[in-house]
Design an enzyme around this catalytic site. Structure first.
Site, mmCIF file in Angstrom:
data_model
loop_
_atom_site.group_PDB
_atom_site.id
_atom_site.type_symbol
_atom_site.label_atom_id
_atom_site.label_comp_id
_atom_site.label_asym_id
_atom_site.label_seq_id
_atom_site.Cartn_x
_atom_site.Cartn_y
_atom_site.Cartn_z
ATOM 1 N N LYS A 77 0.838 -1.114 -0.232
ATOM 2 C CA LYS A 77 -0.043 -0.258 -0.003
ATOM 3 C C LYS A 77 0.664 1.298 -0.181
ATOM 4 C CE LYS A 77 -3.672 -1.860 2.630
ATOM 5 N NZ LYS A 77 -4.415 -1.913 4.144
ATOM 6 N N GLU A 142 8.003 1.841 -5.904
ATOM 7 C CA GLU A 142 7.917 1.495 -4.810
ATOM 8 C C GLU A 142 8.191 2.383 -3.699
ATOM 9 O OE1 GLU A 142 7.241 0.161 -2.094
ATOM 10 O OE2 GLU A 142 8.341 -1.986 -2.192
ATOM 11 N N ASP A 146 14.613 -1.049 1.436
ATOM 12 C CA ASP A 146 15.813 -1.121 2.545
ATOM 13 C C ASP A 146 16.541 -2.431 2.277
ATOM 14 O OD1 ASP A 146 13.750 -3.179 3.182
ATOM 15 O OD2 ASP A 146 12.990 -1.837 4.759
ATOM 16 N N THR A 147 16.381 -3.587 2.872
ATOM 17 C CA THR A 147 17.303 -4.617 2.726
ATOM 18 C C THR A 147 17.361 -5.017 1.179
ATOM 19 O OG1 THR A 147 15.632 -6.112 2.669
ATOM 20 C CG2 THR A 147 16.651 -5.469 4.936
ATOM 21 N N GLY A 148 16.484 -4.794 0.338
ATOM 22 C CA GLY A 148 16.444 -5.107 -0.990
ATOM 23 C C GLY A 148 15.951 -6.467 -1.437
ATOM 24 N N VAL A 196 10.722 5.621 9.009
ATOM 25 C CA VAL A 196 9.960 6.595 8.713
ATOM 26 C C VAL A 196 8.526 6.395 8.233
ATOM 27 C CG1 VAL A 196 12.021 7.919 7.736
ATOM 28 C CG2 VAL A 196 10.807 6.658 6.212
#
Length: 226
Positions: A77, A142, A146-148, A196
């Site tokens: 979302k 997207e 972060d980690t991918g 965030v």
């Protein structure tokens, strides 16, 4: 374009770099839903700055895609606001130039977080059939990478449907030592490893209604923890 100019262009596409020691802005400088007063520490990226950066990303996308039609795959979302604003800017650019990029938007819903921790698994909610991507030029949109691991798994899934080409736009990319490769072609902001919320980014479904991107406080994490 010279090699040095190409390098400069790539750096700009990699996003605005927010330093590790960036304290954000004082909450008193902005308006936000009052019920979140104790739940956020600061305004990390103001809404106006977000919009200006997305407008620039829209120009990159318009310049880079050779086809006149692209398929936009919005990751829900958290990506819905970023996607809507990016597509709108692409339309505005097209109306004011001789390069109109026709966009068709489709959606895929993923879940990869529990509280503030990434589960590192690809959980597709609903249909996983992306056959409509076959032979198309695709832009995956997207909100945050972060980690991918989730994005890598999604791209692998997308490739099974044999699109013509795939590029990724990420509003936020976290600066993590585990990020061994670049998965995004267009980046809004490169940020430290801070959790965030806002601008459709949530913490257990809360904070999506914030216009700014903010750092959640310890109080906020405890209040909305599941």
């Amino acid at each position: 374009m010279s090699s040095s100019q190409q390098m400069d262009e790539m750096k700009v596409k990699r996003g605005i770099v927010i330093k590790d020691d960036w304290p954000g802005y004082n909450l008193d400088l902005f308006t936000y839903p009052e019920h979140y007063h104790d739940d956020i520490e600061n305004v990390y990226i103001p809404h106006g700055v977000i919009m200006d950066r997305i407008e620039r990303l829209a120009r990159y996308v318009t310049e880079d895609f050779e086809d006149s039609k692209i398929m936009v795959l919005c990751v829900l979302k958290g990506g819905y606001k970023f996607c809507a604003d990016l597509v709108e800017f692409i339309k505005v650019l097209g109306r004011s130039s001789n390069r109109y990029l026709e966009t068709r938007v489709e959606f895929i819903r993923l879940k990869s977080y529990l509280n503030d921790q990434s589960t590192e698994d690809l959980h597709i909610i609903g249909s996983s059939d992306l056959s409509f991507l076959h032979g198309k030029s695709v832009l995956v949109v997207e909100a945050i990478v972060d980690t991918g691991k989730t994005m890598k798994a999604l791209l692998k899934h997308v490739e099974t449907f044999e699109p013509k080409m795939v590029k990724v736009a990420g509003l936020l990319v976290k600066r993590l030592p585990t990020m061994t490769e670049s998965l995004t072609d267009y980046v809004g902001f490169e940020i430290p490893n801070r959790f965030v919320v806002g601008y459709a980014l949530d913490y257990n479904e809360y904070f999506r209604d914030l216009n700014h991107i903010c750092v959640i406080s310890k109080t906020g994490k405890m209040k909305y923890k599941i």
